[in-house]
Design an enzyme around this catalytic site. Structure first.
Site: not given
Lengths: 494, 529
Positions: A80, A155, A179
């Site tokens: 990420k 997210s 997330s």
């Protein structure tokens, strides 16, 4: 070559270890998959093909030299883009950080490299991890491989999309209020938020320090567990990381796969259901709970009354911390600088940069947090929210006195269409209802695919006491074993 | 630590309300008001590394060389508390008779300023590490009571509110202006070497009832606080280098009034002497304002060394809201009792007992000791004695010649460019007969001017006393020849007249002759002829 991409991380590592396949070929297969699919998915912000192949070559060289390789050596992974990577642009999907090349690696990246994993690149996310759909990314939303009109969640939606679309067998996500778990649920893969302090936060660009936690994504429970063991453990560079033994999660996944839950008590959170929960989600969860009972678990109902206030508490605590954590983005030392014509005042440059560099949702949370911490409002907002947080922790303690794990849906709804919900912040916040309590209490929680609703994946959330992450994996593996075929097998070919 | 009023170059605010108002004389202030003062002192700890990272906590290195992701506040970097700094802070707390918190947290103080990499400072807010202490401060000199009796030097107990930890900010350098200040600068540079250096802030409770002695109480407190901390060895506590910084709060209460006045906070007070001057000046200014019927504005003021006055800084009435909240990146501090007890045992002799012992050892009267304390010379004298000088001689140099020079230069004694060891070396040259008193003062002057060690100065300047009889014989003969009348008087038995001849020899040898040898040579020659 395409067969590589359908294999699990454990299987790929086995091929590398016994010399059946080279890390380079495996890596190249995944890079090719990214090339052929990412225009549609937008899972990656940055692909580091050169670095990935060099890392793969190094693993192959180690094997050729007769070295004993670590368990996941040679396995590609997506990271990420809120995790700092030395020499590779790290943006947090924000215009304000575009072009920033960090001079250091996050501790978990150092651990990935040491373990011989092969980072392929950096995945998309909601800006600074604030959002539940990746629609807040400065680089456009990622798309769900199940239906390109829908979100892969957020997210960490870039990471979940990449794993679900076979661009990578593993990915790193971060979870502040759900997330990792919610994107895993919406894409039909496994995602685990470890116990707070179980994985180092050093090198995670902070959103809300007291909640942020990095964790693994995989297509199987065992893959997620193997990755968990690579990244977990005490880090002297993070004083909130726990100096305690890492739970044996891979063993727990193997035990759970046997499908025997005799002796375990599973609590169903009674107030994470009802209004606002899609009927298809509710029935998939109910069917799974019945399966768990079949496997020998005792099932009890657990009221957790203060979970009803988790949303309100979270949307005060997280913005409060974010308002302070994001103050450093001021154009002075790195990142975007706007309006510096050598005449403008410092304040004008700082304000202009922050205005141009931050997206609407980030600004909204900074403003909410600044307000909540202000003199005269602190006690009523931040202080009160912290009290609620304590009450939620007590709900967990009470519940765990009568059961080993708690279960609920991971998300009240399946993957939703990109667009309409992004217009309504409150509707978007409500997506996090089920994941917020574990975040606020710092307890571990996993999402495992357990069925379909209208042809889209449903995830079961399993929550356990602090540092009992192994229980999450054990039950998740049992759920996985109980399915006739993997949920992801139902996804359309991309 | 508070930020300056504005980030952009802005001229100091004119004192709109107070500019035309003349300050009152100090006697006038005392006749009408009772001062209330308070001090907030920042101490830079002398730890090897910074407060929250492993960078060197060094002074004077090339800008931006002792920095890392943590002290630069790079995204993702996390602080980890320096145990040595926590230990130093606890030692300070214990030496100031404080209670040590069994559990406390760091807090974030949020404000934007470029010398703060994160735009928040890690500090402590409502949970300080040490609290509720005191320091007994001796006042210098004596005072005369109404009946004309000389009173003994007195002692005042200063209550300590709290001792807490925080990180220092970077240092801004304003370029392009005439003064190096933000006013008139074209641009600013920031050096982050100082960012993250551990600081301890020591806050007194309001100090009341000291009346006309308030300025000297403030100075005596700062002096003795410095001595206590230096004895702990946790900081070099040098005001001129900024490793000790005092902010002075001052307010005036009209005599007979029941409530305290509005206070101001004076910053930029860079020496012990300035602490006293700042309180005095602010008392006089405030009295002028109050007597004119105007209210005091609660504000930060800046002390100016050159004028001895304060000027208005930032008004606190429109102060920043710092939005303090517990620092979530750090675990709470929970010093175990056993650790605190072991630190307590490590404390050096408590300052009051130590001073009493030194006074006895050095054979000083109470008045002499008070003078030594007032000059901040305790450690300097002790070190000079340790380097081989006698107590009497050490005190003579530091309170005499060296105090005179420090005063002339407007610095503290410890700010002089001479070490106790060098002072002792000069004295050893005197004791050996190599220097006389006048030459010794010149040797000191040379050391202060940076000409090297005392031995080097003596050699380079040719200061050594001449006692060689051959060399002096010629000078003596010349003096006798040039002063025939005087010489005759000596021959006639007026031995005292020889003094004039000695003086003449000293003059021709520029004071370097050994007077005793010269006198002997003169008498030998004049009695022999």
């Amino acid at each position: 070559m395409t067969e590589f991409i359908k294999l699990s991380a454990a299987e790929l590592a086995g091929l590398v270890a016994d010399g059946t396949a080279s890390a380079r070929d495996i890596t190249q297969a995944h890079l090719d998959r990214i090339t052929s699919t990412d225009e549609r998915l937008n899972a990656f912000v940055t692909v580091d093909a050169e670095g990935a192949l060099a890392t793969a070559d190094a693993v192959d060289a180690r094997r050729a030299a007769g070295e004993q390789l670590p368990p996941l050596a040679g396995v590609p992974i997506a990271v990420k883009d809120i995790v700092v990577t030395n020499g590779i642009e790290t943006t947090a999907a924000s215009k304000i950080l575009r072009g920033w090349i960090p001079p250091y690696d996050a501790t978990i990246v150092t651990k990935l490299r040491a373990a011989g994993l092969v980072p392929l690149g950096k995945t998309n996310l909601d800006e600074f991890a604030m959002g539940s759909s990746t629609e807040n990314s400065a680089f456009g939303p990622s798309r769900n491989p199940w239906d390109l009109a829908r979100t892969p969640g957020g997210s960490s939606g870039g990471s979940s999309a990449a794993v679900a679309a076979y661009q990578a067998p593993l990915a790193i996500g971060t979870d502040t209020g759900g997330s990792i778990r919610q994107p895993a649920s919406l894409t039909g893969i496994v995602g685990h938020k470890p116990t707070y302090g179980g994985v180092s936060r050093s090198g995670l660009i902070a959103y809300a320090s007291s909640l942020d936690q990095a964790g693994p994504f995989g297509r199987t429970v065992l893959d997620a567990a193997l990755l968990h063991e690579v990244i977990a453990g005490h880090d002297p560079a993070d004083s909130t990381s726990l100096d305690l033994p890492v739970p044996l999660v891979a063993d727990a996944a193997r035990i759970g796969a046997a499908g025997d839950l005799t002796g375990m008590t599973i609590g169903v959170v009674s107030n994470l259901s009802g209004e606002g929960y899609e009927p298809g989600v509710v029935s998939a969860i109910a069917a799974t709970v019945a399966q768990l009972e079949q496997m020998g678990a005792k099932v009890v109902e657990c009221p957790c009354p203060h979970f009803d206030y988790a949303l309100a508490a979270y949307y005060l605590i997280a913005p409060s911390e974010c308002s302070s954590n994001l103050a450093r983005f001021d154009a002075m030392r790195y990142g975007l600088r706007v309006g510096d014509d050598r005449q403008a005042s410092l304040e004008a440059v700082m304000a202009g940069t922050r205005d141009a560099g931050f997206g609407a949702e980030v600004k909204r949370r900074i403003i909410i947090g600044t307000y909540a911490l202000s003199a005269g409002y602190y006690d009523a907002y931040y202080g009160q929210a912290q009290k609620v947080r304590t009450l939620i922790s007590r709900d967990f303690i009470t519940a765990f006195s009568g059961c080993d794990v708690l279960v609920s849906p991971t998300s009240p709804i399946v993957a939703f269409e990109l667009g309409p919900r992004a217009e309504d912040p409150m509707a978007m916040y409500a997506v996090d209802l089920c994941t917020l309590p574990a975040s606020l209490a710092g307890v571990p929680a996993i999402s495992v695919p357990c069925g379909l609703s209208d042809g889209l994946p449903v995830g079961l959330q399993i929550m356990a006491p602090v540092l009992a992450d192994d229980r999450c994996y054990r039950v998740a593996a049992a759920v996985e074993a109980s399915l006739n075929s993997p949920v992801l097998a139902a996804a359309p070919q991309l | 630590m508070h930020p300056p009023s504005s980030m952009t170059p802005v001229a100091p605010q004119p004192d709109a309300a107070t500019a035309p108002i003349a300050p009152r004389s100090f006697d006038q202030v005392i006749a009408s008001y009772q001062p209330v003062i308070g001090l907030e002192t920042h101490i830079e700890l002398g730890t090897r590394t910074k407060m929250f990272c492993g960078c060197a906590a060094a002074f004077g290195d090339e800008p931006n060389t002792n920095i890392c992701p943590v002290c630069l506040g790079l995204p993702g970097a996390l602080p980890v508390a320096n145990a040595a700094a926590v230990e130093s802070a606890i030692l300070i707390g214990l030496a100031l008779n404080c209670s040590i918190a069994s559990w406390c947290r760091f807090a974030r103080k949020n404000y934007f300023y470029p010398d703060m990499p994160k735009n928040f400072q890690i500090s402590q807010y409502d949970e300080p590490l040490c609290f509720d202490g005191w320091l007994d401060v001796r006042l210098p000199g004596d005072s005369v009571d109404i009946d004309g009796n000389v009173e003994q030097p007195s002692s005042v107990r200063i209550e300590i509110e709290r001792v807490h930890m925080e990180e220092d900010t970077g240092k801004s350098l304003h370029v392009g202006g005439a003064t190096g200040r933000i006013h008139g600068a074209t641009h600013s540079l920031v050096d982050y070497n100082r960012a993250g250096i551990p600081l301890v802030e020591i806050v007194t409770k309001p100090i009341t009832g000291t009346g006309e002695r308030a300025p000297e109480v403030a100075r005596a407190y700062a002096t003795q606080l410095r001595d206590v901390i230096r004895a702990l060895g946790v900081s070099d506590v040098r005001m001129e280098q900024g490793s000790m910084r005092c902010d002075v709060n001052t307010s005036l209460q009209p005599i007979g009034a029941s409530e305290w006045g509005t206070r101001t906070e004076t910053k930029n007070v860079n020496s012990l002497r300035s602490v006293e001057r700042a309180v005095r000046s602010e008392m006089c200014r405030q009295a002028g304002v109050l007597d004119a019927g105007i209210r005091i504005v609660q504000e930060t003021r800046h002390f100016h060394e050159d004028t001895g006055q304060t000027t208005s800084g930032r008004s606190k009435e429109e102060a920043t809201d710092y939005r303090y909240f517990p620092e979530p990146d750090l675990v709470p501090l929970a010093p175990e009792t056993a650790w605190v007890d072991s630190l307590r045992e490590r404390l050096p002799e408590l300052s009051a007992e130590k001073l009493a012992r030194l006074q006895t050892e050095w054979g000083l009267t109470d008045k002499d000791m008070a003078a030594v304390l007032g000059a901040g010379a305790v450690q300097l004298i002790a070190a000079t004695i340790a380097a081989g000088a006698t107590a009497e001689v050490a005190r003579k140099w530091w309170l005499g010649e060296l105090a005179r020079r420090a005063n002339a230069d407007g610095v503290e004694l410890e700010g002089l460019a001479i070490t106790p060891k060098q002072v002792a070396e000069v004295q050893q040259l005197v004791d050996r007969g190599s220097l006389n008193d006048k030459l010794a003062r010149q040797a000191i002057e040379g050391v202060l001017a940076g000409e090297g060690e005392p031995g080097q100065v003596v050699a380079a300047r040719g200061l050594e006393v001449v006692s060689d009889t051959d060399t002096l014989g010629a000078a003596v003969d010349a003096a006798i020849a040039a002063n025939a009348e005087v010489a005759q008087k000596v021959r006639d038995g007026k031995v005292a007249a020889a003094g004039a001849l000695v003086g003449a020899v000293m003059k021709t040898t520029k004071g370097q002759a050994d007077a005793q040898t010269v006198c002997t040579l003169i008498l030998e020659r004049l009695s022999a002829s």
